[in-house]
Design a protein around this motif. Structure first.
Motif, PDB file in Angstrom:
ATOM      1  N   ALA A 167      -2.464   3.537   5.142  1.00  0.00           N
ATOM      2  CA  ALA A 167      -2.047   3.313   6.539  1.00  0.00           C
ATOM      3  C   ALA A 167      -3.313   3.092   7.350  1.00  0.00           C
ATOM      4  N   PRO A 168      -3.225   2.278   8.403  1.00  0.00           N
ATOM      5  CA  PRO A 168      -4.442   1.979   9.177  1.00  0.00           C
ATOM      6  C   PRO A 168      -4.969   3.201   9.921  1.00  0.00           C
ATOM      7  N   HIS A 169      -6.192   3.076  10.427  1.00  0.00           N
ATOM      8  CA  HIS A 169      -6.871   4.174  11.115  1.00  0.00           C
ATOM      9  C   HIS A 169      -7.270   3.710  12.522  1.00  0.00           C
ATOM     10  N   MET A 170      -6.991   4.537  13.508  1.00  0.00           N
ATOM     11  CA  MET A 170      -7.377   4.242  14.901  1.00  0.00           C
ATOM     12  C   MET A 170      -8.823   4.694  15.122  1.00  0.00           C
ATOM     13  N   VAL A 171      -9.648   3.842  15.733  1.00  0.00           N
ATOM     14  CA  VAL A 171     -11.003   4.254  16.117  1.00  0.00           C
ATOM     15  C   VAL A 171     -10.882   5.100  17.374  1.00  0.00           C
ATOM     16  N   THR A 172     -11.116   6.402  17.223  1.00  0.00           N
ATOM     17  CA  THR A 172     -10.888   7.314  18.345  1.00  0.00           C
ATOM     18  C   THR A 172     -12.169   7.630  19.102  1.00  0.00           C
ATOM     19  N   MET A 173     -13.310   7.302  18.515  1.00  0.00           N
ATOM     20  CA  MET A 173     -14.587   7.621  19.153  1.00  0.00           C
ATOM     21  C   MET A 173     -15.682   6.858  18.405  1.00  0.00           C
ATOM     22  N   ILE A 174     -16.682   6.369  19.153  1.00  0.00           N
ATOM     23  CA  ILE A 174     -17.875   5.805  18.519  1.00  0.00           C
ATOM     24  C   ILE A 174     -19.030   6.702  18.929  1.00  0.00           C
ATOM     25  N   GLY A 175     -19.808   7.150  17.965  1.00  0.00           N
ATOM     26  CA  GLY A 175     -20.923   8.002  18.372  1.00  0.00           C
ATOM     27  C   GLY A 175     -21.575   8.692  17.207  1.00  0.00           C
ATOM     28  N   PHE A 176     -22.404   9.667  17.519  1.00  0.00           N
ATOM     29  CA  PHE A 176     -23.360  10.284  16.599  1.00  0.00           C
ATOM     30  C   PHE A 176     -24.560   9.352  16.579  1.00  0.00           C
ATOM     31  N   VAL A 177     -24.403   8.189  15.907  1.00  0.00           N
ATOM     32  CA  VAL A 177     -25.434   7.139  15.983  1.00  0.00           C
ATOM     33  C   VAL A 177     -24.737   5.842  16.389  1.00  0.00           C
ATOM     34  N   PRO A 178     -25.493   4.821  16.847  1.00  0.00           N
ATOM     35  CA  PRO A 178     -24.841   3.597  17.310  1.00  0.00           C
ATOM     36  C   PRO A 178     -23.927   2.988  16.256  1.00  0.00           C
ATOM     37  N   GLY A 179     -22.688   2.724  16.656  1.00  0.00           N
ATOM     38  CA  GLY A 179     -21.756   1.998  15.810  1.00  0.00           C
ATOM     39  C   GLY A 179     -20.975   2.832  14.836  1.00  0.00           C
ATOM     40  N   LEU A 180     -21.167   4.150  14.811  1.00  0.00           N
ATOM     41  CA  LEU A 180     -20.421   4.976  13.855  1.00  0.00           C
ATOM     42  C   LEU A 180     -19.025   5.253  14.394  1.00  0.00           C
ATOM     43  N   PRO A 181     -17.978   4.647  13.738  1.00  0.00           N
ATOM     44  CA  PRO A 181     -16.627   4.921  14.209  1.00  0.00           C
ATOM     45  C   PRO A 181     -16.071   6.208  13.615  1.00  0.00           C
ATOM     46  N   PHE A 182     -15.468   7.046  14.464  1.00  0.00           N
ATOM     47  CA  PHE A 182     -14.627   8.154  14.010  1.00  0.00           C
ATOM     48  C   PHE A 182     -13.207   7.600  14.009  1.00  0.00           C
ATOM     49  N   CYS A 183     -12.495   7.745  12.877  1.00  0.00           N
ATOM     50  CA  CYS A 183     -11.174   7.146  12.753  1.00  0.00           C
ATOM     51  C   CYS A 183     -10.142   8.210  12.415  1.00  0.00           C
ATOM     52  N   PHE A 184      -8.974   8.083  13.045  1.00  0.00           N
ATOM     53  CA  PHE A 184      -7.884   9.041  12.862  1.00  0.00           C
ATOM     54  C   PHE A 184      -6.706   8.249  12.299  1.00  0.00           C
ATOM     55  N   GLN A 185      -6.239   8.667  11.112  1.00  0.00           N
ATOM     56  CA  GLN A 185      -5.235   7.842  10.430  1.00  0.00           C
ATOM     57  C   GLN A 185      -3.922   7.828  11.208  1.00  0.00           C
ATOM     58  N   MET A 186      -3.282   6.645  11.247  1.00  0.00           N
ATOM     59  CA  MET A 186      -2.117   6.426  12.108  1.00  0.00           C
ATOM     60  C   MET A 186      -0.823   6.839  11.399  1.00  0.00           C
ATOM     61  N   VAL A 187      -0.743   8.140  11.066  1.00  0.00           N
ATOM     62  CA  VAL A 187       0.423   8.708  10.376  1.00  0.00           C
ATOM     63  C   VAL A 187       0.804  10.009  11.073  1.00  0.00           C
ATOM     64  N   PRO A 188       2.034  10.501  10.845  1.00  0.00           N
ATOM     65  CA  PRO A 188       2.427  11.786  11.439  1.00  0.00           C
ATOM     66  C   PRO A 188       1.508  12.929  10.994  1.00  0.00           C
ATOM     67  N   ARG A 189       1.453  13.981  11.810  1.00  0.00           N
ATOM     68  CA  ARG A 189       0.538  15.096  11.580  1.00  0.00           C
ATOM     69  C   ARG A 189       0.593  15.651  10.162  1.00  0.00           C
ATOM     70  N   ASP A 190       1.821  15.830   9.621  1.00  0.00           N
ATOM     71  CA  ASP A 190       1.908  16.476   8.299  1.00  0.00           C
ATOM     72  C   ASP A 190       1.475  15.545   7.166  1.00  0.00           C
TER      73      ASP A 190
END
Lengths: 300, 321
Positions: free
Chosen positions: A154-177
């Motif tokens: 399942a795809p992943h939403m980019v929820t934040m870019i940071g730590f270093v330039p261009g590093l995406p934090f991604c949260f998978q687009m599925v229900p919590r469980d």
């Protein structure tokens, strides 16, 4: 499972915090959820649109956001008042934004991240397994294969870019469980290959450059998320590939495809497969599986 | 200007690169903005012109043309053609002259401002060097022997500035070790007793203290935290939070306290418990490895007052030149 929906989270009142004399940090929730992240996206986009005098940086993060301002122009309490009133006006259900959907090929269980993780076994919770074996087991998967299928499933939403330039934090687009959750290394590594796919907490990250890192290592992508010289065509507007709010679809590839993509990236001819969509949170919440499938049609 | 010896770590810096935090780009720029700005003003430059920032041990520099320059910040006993020269003062050099430095005795960072500024192409609006991804400054890296740096055309009559100096009383005291902090961000994760122990402890600047962050040695931080069932997405350690943005100057509790400086990592998953007030970030950058720092908690109004005092002092200096 096609009847599954994303359960909406009731967010607590935001916590407004002073970062010294020139930053305000706003925590929308202590826990991660799409509601918290979409609120952070919506708030920061709205703050930019209002272009309040004295703003220096406006940065959404996973369940919070951060603002730097010039206190000679704007008193932090005035800024917080402004944020409170925006807060009341925004309802993420009505909110939508233009996002880009990117195809991100991933060579899972690759030799480079494998070598790195083996070098740092003594800093790991379970030194006798690999990061993939450990993550699969604690998340209740029968095999590494099944775990990889889920991560790429399942795809992943980019929820934040940071730590270093261009590093995406991604949260998978599925229900919590269905979300994967893993701890970070007990002690961070001093080395991580560039373009490594890591996982910590509930987030996938792509490391743009070699360096330290504490996330579990799953694979490596042949494509860049940071192109400082902006040589690849997808980087025409920015040296960083995704923005917060964009969507990444991890696609499992083998060594052969990895090498051929890598060759094209290195000679500057690689064309990223991506397209623009209007992302509608409400439609996603109601039918994530169906909505994700529709989003991915733009990559075909 | 030609670099004969790069010293320990010498980079081109200015007032910073802003507006890109949301893509993970820290501001970079001179760690001690006070010394950087005053150096520029002493030679008739704009405060945003680029200077050289030297750490602990300065560079050796040859002026290829006649130049007016000023050395500010930590005292590294500068000498021009082997003759000692005053600091915080505009000095004339002739073509072919060599400027050299010793080890800093107090403070850690020294600035060399040259009339006209270091004239290199800005990247995203700034000439500051950010070495992690190799942008800005001279080829995105620290300077080495043989590097040639072009200087710009001085805006005004730089020669008229020669001999101009600032009052002893207006020069910073780099022996101070009190750093003012606004507690907050995620300090709710500390127990009351833990917060007090954090503020009471003597924190020693460790060997890992650079432009990204200053790591401190002191008491164990883990038991300063409240135990809890971690929220979804945070990770299992008591110091973990759902990854969030880190303000420059914030104190992240990653095994030990780390204060993020101008090449900061812009976010991550460790609890941040407070933020150094902006003028004291410069003061902290002059604290030497193994020195001991005392964190003093102030509220936001006191922080704003500290900033106003610093701004007034800078304005007074600028007006006196």
């Amino acid at each position: 499972m096609s009847d599954r929906t994303i359960t909406r989270q009731e967010l607590p009142s935001p916590r407004y915090e002073y970062g010294g004399d020139d930053w305000v940090f706003v925590e929308l929730d202590e826990a991660m959820s799409f509601d918290a992240n979409f609120k952070a996206q919506a708030m920061t986009q709205e703050i930019r649109r209002n272009s309040l005098e004295g703003l220096i940086e406006v940065a959404p993060s996973n369940a919070s956001y951060l603002i730097q301002f010039d206190p000679g122009v704007l008193h932090p309490d005035e800024l917080i008042e402004e944020l409170r009133s925006l807060e009341d006006e925004i309802d993420v259900s009505d909110y939508q934004w233009e996002a880009r959907v990117f195809d991100i090929p991933v060579f899972y269980d690759d030799p480079w991240t494998h070598e790195t993780l083996m070098d740092f076994r003594e800093r790991h919770q379970d030194p006798d397994s690999t990061d993939l074996e450990y993550s699969a087991e604690i998340n209740g998967f029968d095999s590494v294969e099944a775990f990889i299928d889920h991560h790429a499933g399942a795809p992943h939403m980019v929820t934040m870019i940071g730590f270093v330039p261009g590093l995406p934090f991604c949260f998978q687009m599925v229900p919590r469980d269905e979300q994967i959750e893993v701890p970070k290394y007990e002690q961070p590594r001093t080395a991580t290959p560039s373009r490594a796919i890591g996982f910590g907490g509930a987030f996938t990250a792509i490391y743009p450059v070699p360096g330290a890192g504490g996330y579990q290592l799953y694979g490596r992508t042949p494509v860049e998320v940071l192109d400082v010289d902006q040589e690849l065509s997808a980087f025409e507007e920015s040296m960083v590939l995704p923005n917060p709010g964009d969507i990444l679809n991890f696609r499992r590839i083998d060594r052969e495809e990895y090498d051929s993509i890598r060759e094209a990236v290195e000679d500057g001819s690689y064309e990223y497969n991506y397209d623009r969509v209007d992302f509608e949170p409400q439609a996603f919440f109601e039918d994530p599986r169906g909505y994700n499938a529709k989003l991915l049609e733009v990559l075909e | 200007m030609r670099i004969l010896d790069g010293g320990l770590v010498t980079t081109v810096q200015d007032t910073g690169r802003y507006g890109h935090y949301h893509i993970g780009m820290p501001p970079s720029g001179a760690m001690d903005q006070f010394a950087h700005k005053v150096g520029n003003w002493l030679v008739g430059n704009d405060e945003s012109d680029a200077t050289l920032e030297m750490t602990y041990m300065g560079a050796d520099v040859e002026f290829e043309d006649d130049a007016v320059f000023a050395v500010t910040g930590a005292d590294m006993e500068p000498s021009l053609e082997n003759e000692p020269i005053p600091t915080w003062t505009a000095v004339r050099a002739e073509a072919g002259d060599t400027l050299s430095f010793e080890f800093a005795t107090e403070g850690a960072r020294t600035y060399l401002a040259v009339a006209g500024g270091i004239d290199i192409e800005p990247v995203m609006g700034s000439r500051s060097t950010y070495t992690l991804i190799g942008i800005g400054g001279h080829e995105g890296r620290s300077l080495e022997a043989g590097d040639e740096l072009p200087t710009g055309e001085p805006a005004g009559d730089a020669d008229a500035m020669v001999g101009t100096s600032i009052d002893e009383a207006d020069r910073p005291d780099y022996s101070t070790n009190e750093i003012n902090v606004v507690m907050g961000l995620c300090d709710y994760r500390l127990t009351d007793e833990g917060r007090q122990r954090f503020l009471d402890a003597d924190w020693k600047v460790s060997d890992e203290a650079d432009r990204v962050g200053y790591r401190f040695e002191g008491p164990d931080i883990t038991d300063m935290f409240e135990e809890r069932e971690q929220p979804f997405g945070a990770g299992t350690d008591v110091t973990n939070v759902v990854d969030l943005g880190y303000p420059v100057g914030s104190i992240q509790m990653a095994g030990q306290p780390i204060i993020l400086m101008r090449d900061a990592v812009t976010g991550g998953g460790y609890a941040t418990v407070g933020t150094v007030v902006s003028p004291d970030r410069g003061a902290l950058s002059q604290c030497r490895t193994h020195s001991t720092v005392d964190f003093n908690a102030v509220d936001v109004e006191e922080a704003l007052e500290i900033r106003r005092e610093r701004d007034d002092r800078l304005e007074r200096i600028q007006n006196s030149l």
